[in-house]
Design a protein around this motif. Structure first.
Motif, PDB file in Angstrom:
ATOM      1  N   UNK A   1      22.608   6.692 -13.182  1.00  0.00           N
ATOM      2  CA  UNK A   1      22.617   7.480 -11.945  1.00  0.00           C
ATOM      3  C   UNK A   1      21.680   8.688 -12.042  1.00  0.00           C
ATOM      4  N   UNK A   2      21.603   9.308 -13.210  1.00  0.00           N
ATOM      5  CA  UNK A   2      20.648  10.399 -13.409  1.00  0.00           C
ATOM      6  C   UNK A   2      19.229   9.883 -13.187  1.00  0.00           C
TER       7      UNK A   2
ATOM      8  N   UNK B   1      19.424  -0.737  -7.029  1.00  0.00           N
ATOM      9  CA  UNK B   1      19.974  -2.081  -7.224  1.00  0.00           C
ATOM     10  C   UNK B   1      20.276  -2.351  -8.695  1.00  0.00           C
ATOM     11  N   UNK B   2      19.433  -1.831  -9.586  1.00  0.00           N
ATOM     12  CA  UNK B   2      19.677  -2.024 -11.018  1.00  0.00           C
ATOM     13  C   UNK B   2      20.869  -1.194 -11.496  1.00  0.00           C
ATOM     14  N   UNK B   3      21.076  -0.038 -10.891  1.00  0.00           N
ATOM     15  CA  UNK B   3      22.274   0.755 -11.189  1.00  0.00           C
ATOM     16  C   UNK B   3      23.519  -0.064 -10.860  1.00  0.00           C
ATOM     17  N   UNK B   4      23.508  -0.702  -9.696  1.00  0.00           N
ATOM     18  CA  UNK B   4      24.667  -1.476  -9.250  1.00  0.00           C
ATOM     19  C   UNK B   4      24.857  -2.733 -10.095  1.00  0.00           C
ATOM     20  N   UNK B   5      23.755  -3.353 -10.522  1.00  0.00           N
ATOM     21  CA  UNK B   5      23.854  -4.528 -11.395  1.00  0.00           C
ATOM     22  C   UNK B   5      24.525  -4.145 -12.711  1.00  0.00           C
TER      23      UNK B   5
ATOM     24  N   UNK C   1      36.067   4.147 -27.404  1.00  0.00           N
ATOM     25  CA  UNK C   1      34.611   4.229 -27.524  1.00  0.00           C
ATOM     26  C   UNK C   1      33.935   3.285 -26.535  1.00  0.00           C
ATOM     27  N   UNK C   2      34.544   2.127 -26.279  1.00  0.00           N
ATOM     28  CA  UNK C   2      33.982   1.190 -25.303  1.00  0.00           C
ATOM     29  C   UNK C   2      33.963   1.816 -23.916  1.00  0.00           C
ATOM     30  N   UNK C   3      35.057   2.487 -23.540  1.00  0.00           N
ATOM     31  CA  UNK C   3      35.122   3.127 -22.229  1.00  0.00           C
ATOM     32  C   UNK C   3      34.111   4.263 -22.120  1.00  0.00           C
ATOM     33  N   UNK C   4      33.982   5.051 -23.190  1.00  0.00           N
ATOM     34  CA  UNK C   4      33.017   6.152 -23.168  1.00  0.00           C
ATOM     35  C   UNK C   4      31.592   5.632 -23.069  1.00  0.00           C
ATOM     36  N   UNK C   5      31.294   4.541 -23.768  1.00  0.00           N
ATOM     37  CA  UNK C   5      29.946   3.982 -23.685  1.00  0.00           C
ATOM     38  C   UNK C   5      29.677   3.442 -22.286  1.00  0.00           C
ATOM     39  N   UNK C   6      30.679   2.785 -21.700  1.00  0.00           N
ATOM     40  CA  UNK C   6      30.522   2.320 -20.330  1.00  0.00           C
ATOM     41  C   UNK C   6      30.212   3.470 -19.382  1.00  0.00           C
ATOM     42  N   UNK C   7      30.931   4.582 -19.521  1.00  0.00           N
ATOM     43  CA  UNK C   7      30.683   5.747 -18.685  1.00  0.00           C
ATOM     44  C   UNK C   7      29.296   6.328 -18.958  1.00  0.00           C
ATOM     45  N   UNK C   8      28.886   6.303 -20.220  1.00  0.00           N
ATOM     46  CA  UNK C   8      27.560   6.809 -20.572  1.00  0.00           C
ATOM     47  C   UNK C   8      26.469   6.024 -19.855  1.00  0.00           C
ATOM     48  N   UNK C   9      26.615   4.714 -19.823  1.00  0.00           N
ATOM     49  CA  UNK C   9      25.602   3.883 -19.176  1.00  0.00           C
ATOM     50  C   UNK C   9      25.578   4.147 -17.669  1.00  0.00           C
ATOM     51  N   UNK C  10      26.754   4.254 -17.067  1.00  0.00           N
ATOM     52  CA  UNK C  10      26.813   4.508 -15.624  1.00  0.00           C
ATOM     53  C   UNK C  10      26.195   5.866 -15.285  1.00  0.00           C
TER      54      UNK C  10
ATOM     55  N   UNK D   1      26.520  -1.612 -13.218  1.00  0.00           N
ATOM     56  CA  UNK D   1      27.922  -1.321 -12.899  1.00  0.00           C
ATOM     57  C   UNK D   1      28.746  -2.594 -12.848  1.00  0.00           C
ATOM     58  N   UNK D   2      28.230  -3.580 -12.125  1.00  0.00           N
ATOM     59  CA  UNK D   2      29.006  -4.813 -11.939  1.00  0.00           C
ATOM     60  C   UNK D   2      29.123  -5.596 -13.245  1.00  0.00           C
ATOM     61  N   UNK D   3      28.064  -5.576 -14.043  1.00  0.00           N
ATOM     62  CA  UNK D   3      28.129  -6.289 -15.319  1.00  0.00           C
ATOM     63  C   UNK D   3      29.183  -5.668 -16.230  1.00  0.00           C
ATOM     64  N   UNK D   4      29.241  -4.349 -16.276  1.00  0.00           N
ATOM     65  CA  UNK D   4      30.279  -3.676 -17.064  1.00  0.00           C
ATOM     66  C   UNK D   4      31.666  -4.057 -16.553  1.00  0.00           C
ATOM     67  N   UNK D   5      31.820  -4.097 -15.234  1.00  0.00           N
ATOM     68  CA  UNK D   5      33.110  -4.454 -14.655  1.00  0.00           C
ATOM     69  C   UNK D   5      33.473  -5.898 -14.977  1.00  0.00           C
TER      70      UNK D   5
END
Length: 370
Positions: free
Chosen positions: A282-283, A293-297, A269-278, A299-303
């Motif tokens: 992007x949409x 820039x906020x999309x990338x922020x 569920x954590x991985x799916x939520x991470x993908x949901x946010x990404x 992304x990096x925070x999740x990573x």
């Protein structure tokens, strides 16, 4: 991390219809009875809701606290894990409360994770018009989710469709009885939820989480709980807003998770939520709303928090159809929770061509490496 008992951290969190007294501290379970005694003017029955497989030593400690406070302790056994999300479990728990003689003037003390505490919250919200509920969270997801946004119950195979509003009076978070390990699924899910909450709340909240990330990933439980407390307060503020659009920001990523769960069963569920946010970010960027820039922020925070991308083989058409099916099961309009800016997540319509384009790009990017 020091094992010394720190000063108790206490915070009132706004929840729909009232507030929740949240207390965090090591060995908080001892002395819990003196707090519970103030809930009822004249202590009578306190039902202790015990999920299957609970630590019997902890259950006994809670029983002693309850009886020392002057209550007649009545143990009530309940399902654990995913079984606690079924509406049938709600009927069984209410029947057990009736057998224990619980009335609206009594008290329920529940322990458990997010699913188990959500079940107790649902039962207490409807039994005898509402019974005061105190809860002992056993993991970070239970702490972060249940006071302001308890999980809805499943009905006839449909996930999370029955919601109940009356909240928790007290939430006790004792790290000595909580599973806070970074490799536990509840903690990993909570880290993804923290990102979703921070993006929905405000830029200062997002920056605070960003700054705390190194200490969190080094295993500093005090910093982890401090962030959980701050983000729980943020979730309470969002859930208690008078604006429906603001309250709906708590749905950020949830439709995507439910839609993809049967299509990608190996993903957590954590991985799916991470993908949901990404995907959602992007949409929104594709619509010209969210800054790249906020999309990338995000992304990096999740990573940085260890929420890694998944690998899967999925047809774009199946992905879009699953999203549409999930939304239309709950609404007559196809709207997705999208971050239009940091601090502004809203249910929004999505152009069909744009959705298909991003679904195809997502599926291509997540193919397993050969």
């Amino acid at each position: 991390m020091s094992e010394e008992v720190p000063e108790l951290v206490r915070q009132w969190v706004s929840v729909p219809g009232g507030s929740c007294d949240v207390r965090v501290g090591r060995d908080l379970v001892e002395g819990l009875g003196s707090v519970l005694k103030t809930v009822a003017g004249r202590p009578e029955v306190c039902a202790i809701v015990v999920p299957a497989g609970s630590d019997e030593g902890l259950v006994e400690r809670l029983r002693r606290q309850v009886t020392d406070a002057g209550f007649r302790a009545a143990r009530v056994d309940a399902p654990s894990g995913g079984s606690a999300r079924d509406v049938g479990a709600l009927c069984e728990l209410m029947a057990a409360l009736g057998r224990a003689g619980v009335t609206s003037d009594d008290l329920v003390l529940a322990l458990g994770d997010a699913d188990e505490l959500s079940l107790a919250q649902a039962a207490c919200s409807v039994w005898c018009g509402g019974v005061p509920l105190a809860a002992v969270a056993l993991d970070l997801a239970g702490m972060l989710l249940v006071p302001a946004s308890p999980r809805a119950l499943d009905v006839d195979g449909r996930e999370e469709v029955a919601s109940f509003r009356l909240g928790i009076r007290y939430l006790f978070c004792d790290p000595l009885v909580m599973d806070l390990s970074l490799d536990s699924e509840a903690t990993r899910l909570s880290l993804a939820l923290m990102v979703a909450t921070a993006v929905a709340d405000s830029r200062p909240t997002l920056e605070h989480l960003w700054d705390a990330t190194p200490q969190i990933m080094e295993g500093d439980e005090d910093v982890l709980l401090d962030q959980a407390m701050a983000l729980l307060k943020a979730r309470g503020k969002l859930a208690s807003s008078t604006a429906v659009a603001v309250r709906q920001s708590l749905f950020y990523g949830q439709d995507f998770v439910r839609a993809l769960r049967p299509l990608v069963p190996a993903a957590s569920e954590a991985e799916l939520l991470g993908e949901a946010l990404r995907f959602s970010a992007r949409i929104s960027a594709g619509e010209g709303k969210l800054d790249v820039d906020d999309v990338l922020v995000q992304d990096e925070l999740l990573e940085r928090l260890g929420v890694e991308p998944i690998e899967c083989e999925l047809e774009p058409g199946a992905m879009v159809e699953a999203l549409r099916r999930e939304r239309f099961a709950r609404s007559n309009r196809f709207l997705l929770a999208l971050p239009q800016a940091v601090g502004r997540v809203r249910l929004s319509s999505v152009d069909e061509d744009l959705l298909a384009e991003h679904a195809a790009a997502w599926c291509d990017a997540h193919l397993p490496e050969e």
